[in-house]
Design an enzyme around this catalytic site. Structure first.
Site, PDB file in Angstrom:
ATOM      1  N   GLY A 120       0.809  -1.217   0.000  1.00  0.00           N
ATOM      2  CA  GLY A 120       0.000   0.000   0.000  1.00  0.00           C
ATOM      3  C   GLY A 120       0.841   1.265   0.000  1.00  0.00           C
ATOM      4  O   GLY A 120       0.516   2.247  -0.672  1.00  0.00           O
ATOM      5  N   THR A 121       1.926   1.253   0.767  1.00  0.00           N
ATOM      6  CA  THR A 121       2.768   2.448   0.842  1.00  0.00           C
ATOM      7  C   THR A 121       3.336   2.796  -0.530  1.00  0.00           C
ATOM      8  O   THR A 121       3.242   3.949  -0.974  1.00  0.00           O
ATOM      9  CB  THR A 121       3.898   2.253   1.873  1.00  0.00           C
ATOM     10  OG1 THR A 121       3.314   2.218   3.175  1.00  0.00           O
ATOM     11  CG2 THR A 121       4.917   3.380   1.809  1.00  0.00           C
ATOM     12  N   HIS A 129      -1.911  -7.925   2.270  1.00  0.00           N
ATOM     13  CA  HIS A 129      -1.939  -8.531   3.615  1.00  0.00           C
ATOM     14  C   HIS A 129      -3.086  -8.034   4.489  1.00  0.00           C
ATOM     15  O   HIS A 129      -3.348  -8.598   5.544  1.00  0.00           O
ATOM     16  CB  HIS A 129      -0.589  -8.346   4.318  1.00  0.00           C
ATOM     17  CG  HIS A 129      -0.313  -6.989   4.850  1.00  0.00           C
ATOM     18  ND1 HIS A 129      -0.399  -6.693   6.187  1.00  0.00           N
ATOM     19  CD2 HIS A 129       0.043  -5.837   4.231  1.00  0.00           C
ATOM     20  CE1 HIS A 129      -0.086  -5.422   6.369  1.00  0.00           C
ATOM     21  NE2 HIS A 129       0.188  -4.875   5.210  1.00  0.00           N
ATOM     22  N   CYS A 174       3.443   5.727  21.927  1.00  0.00           N
ATOM     23  CA  CYS A 174       4.053   6.444  23.044  1.00  0.00           C
ATOM     24  C   CYS A 174       5.476   5.979  23.203  1.00  0.00           C
ATOM     25  O   CYS A 174       5.730   4.828  23.470  1.00  0.00           O
ATOM     26  CB  CYS A 174       3.310   6.204  24.350  1.00  0.00           C
ATOM     27  SG  CYS A 174       4.223   6.824  25.777  1.00  0.00           S
TER      28      CYS A 174
END
Lengths: 383, 114
Positions: free
Chosen positions: A70-71, A197, A321
């Site tokens: 996708g990227t 995927h 985080c």
């Protein structure tokens, strides 16, 4: 392990696994080779192109180009348009602020290279209400479904707006494919990114749909594979796996969608009934059937994920985080949510393979986990 | 992971001798102490922090309990990291935050304030 992180990656579908085996072994060959094994590999790739194209409503399979995921598809669509012959009259890229980093970072890259990038703001539920396309807009990029909130965006309407001003439109449908009907022809988009995927295919394979009347330059140059649009030896086994799962789920999208929604709703309702401090984020009327993004203000999503993992439930945070930086989710930041809501965000994303029992077990585990962390945070009395 | 999944001394001390709050990267840690003579006999914590903050606060309360106030006033982030047998690099800030909360509580008990 109860796996509820399908938006991150879906487990490999049996059909994909079986279809890939020969091409990882005795039928492995370069699809560009002239010998029999090469020709067979090429035939298998073309068969897969038909299945993937059909799942996207791409019309001819020739409109589908395989990529590494996708990227790459997102980056190719954006850079491929703007790195062609420059068009000083149309030098504006319009993207929503909740796009995947593949789009946002590429927009930032293009901005440094002279493209006028305009951002479309969303409201606190992640909805966008207007598409400020102008005669200067060369490309619009808005995702079909958001990876964190699951919000769905009205591509058909946006494509009409874009076309009216003569702009091209790209959509990242990586999260939509396999969960809701995807039909690039009905949507009227020029480019559409998908990934194997996320639907049970192998990782490292994707595709970009390119409308036949639209021209786009290559992102990766070299040996001229994919009719000169995307060079590099084809990932035959991966592409075959993508095709196999596309074939296996074609015609079952509505049924899959209903099952995922029933599972998601069962999980979500148990949690919301038991924990009044938990809220659902996003557009509840228009979201992926498999996704619920919850927030528990005052405790950290990261702590919930690790504790759920320890009891055998795999979920994701809505926010990363790392101590010292506390980088928040760009999607939730774009929605301008208060920091405790962003830090307390947790995403459940279910798949058709999940069961009702798993939903009950996951809901119970989550309720206990949140109650314990609220105790540690001093927000409820010691138990 | 053990101090995250099974944190020791969660809560707040009734009628604390010393108590302090420390905030870092959006996380808040509160540590309260009860002192008998020169010795800390009870230490408790609450935190809204991440897994690292929970584990580090738990470790701080364990390190403080039974310690003399003067010794406790030299608590460092390294002591916390050693007690936990190491921490991932991205969680070392949690040790600092928790140690500072503990130190502030000790100073409060010593009457020195911040």
């Amino acid at each position: 392990m109860i796996y509820l992180d399908y938006n991150a990656s879906a487990p490999l579908h049996e059909a994909a696994y079986e279809a890939m085996q020969p091409f990882l072994g005795e039928r492995s060959a370069n699809a560009s080779s002239l010998h029999r094994l090469g020709r067979e590999a090429r035939d298998a790739v073309e068969q897969a192109r038909e299945y993937v194209g059909a799942l996207m409503g791409a019309g001819s399979p020739e409109n589908v180009f395989f990529t590494s995921g996708g990227t790459e598809s997102d980056v190719w669509a954006l850079r491929g348009v703007f790195e062609q012959k420059s068009n000083t009259e149309r030098n504006s890229l319009l993207v929503s602020t909740v796009e995947h980093p593949a789009v946002l970072d590429t927009a930032a890259y293009l901005s440094k290279h002279g493209v006028d990038v305009q951002y479309i703001e969303v409201d606190s539920t992640g909805c966008l209400y207007r598409l400020p396309v102008t005669k200067k807009t060369r490309l619009v990029s808005v995702m079909a479904a958001n990876n964190e909130t699951g919000n769905l965006y009205n591509l058909k309407s946006m494509a009409l707006w874009a076309q009216r001003e003569g702009a091209l439109i790209h959509t990242d449908a990586v999260q939509a494919l396999g969960k809701i009907p995807v039909n690039v022809n009905q949507w009227g988009v020029d480019f559409c990114s998908v990934s194997a995927h996320k639907i049970g295919g192998p990782q490292g394979v994707g595709a970009l749909y390119v409308h036949p009347d639209t021209s786009i330059g290559p992102l990766i140059t070299g040996g001229g594979q994919e009719r000169g649009h995307r060079s590099g030896t084809l990932n035959v086994a991966g592409i075959v796996g993508f095709g196999a799962v596309a074939k296996a789920i074609a015609g079952k999208i509505d049924e899959r969608s209903r099952r995922m929604a029933a599972l998601r709703d069962r999980l979500e309702s148990q949690i919301l009934t038991a924990l009044k401090t938990v809220h659902v984020l996003g557009d509840l009327e228009h979201r992926l059937p498999n996704t619920t993004l919850l927030t528990v203000p005052g405790i950290k999503g990261e702590a919930i994920v690790l504790e759920m993992d320890a009891v055998g439930v795999a979920i994701s945070t809505g926010a990363a985080c790392s101590s010292g930086s506390g980088e928040p989710s760009s999607v939730l930041t774009a929605m301008r949510l208060a920091n405790p809501k962003i830090q307390g965000a947790i995403r459940f994303s279910v798949g058709v393979e999940n069961t009702e029992e798993e939903m009950d077990q996951a809901a119970n585990a989550f309720i206990q986990c949140v109650e314990r962390l609220l105790t540690v945070a001093g927000q409820i009395e010691n138990v | 992971m053990d101090h995250f999944l099974n944190p020791r001394n969660v809560g707040s001390v009734d009628g604390p001798t010393g108590m302090a709050e420390n905030e870092d990267c959006g996380d808040v840690a509160t540590i309260s102490l009860r002192v008998d003579g020169e010795q800390i006999v009870e230490a408790r914590f609450q935190t809204t922090g991440c897994s690292g903050a929970i584990a580090c606060c738990s470790a701080v309360t364990e390190l403080l309990t039974g310690s003399a106030l003067q010794v406790a006033s030299e608590l460092t982030a390294e002591d916390v990291i050693d007690y936990l047998d190491g921490l991932p690099t991205d969680k070392r800030g949690c040790a600092k935050m928790a140690a500072m909360a503990g130190l502030k509580a000790v100073r409060d008990a010593l009457g020195a304030g911040d």
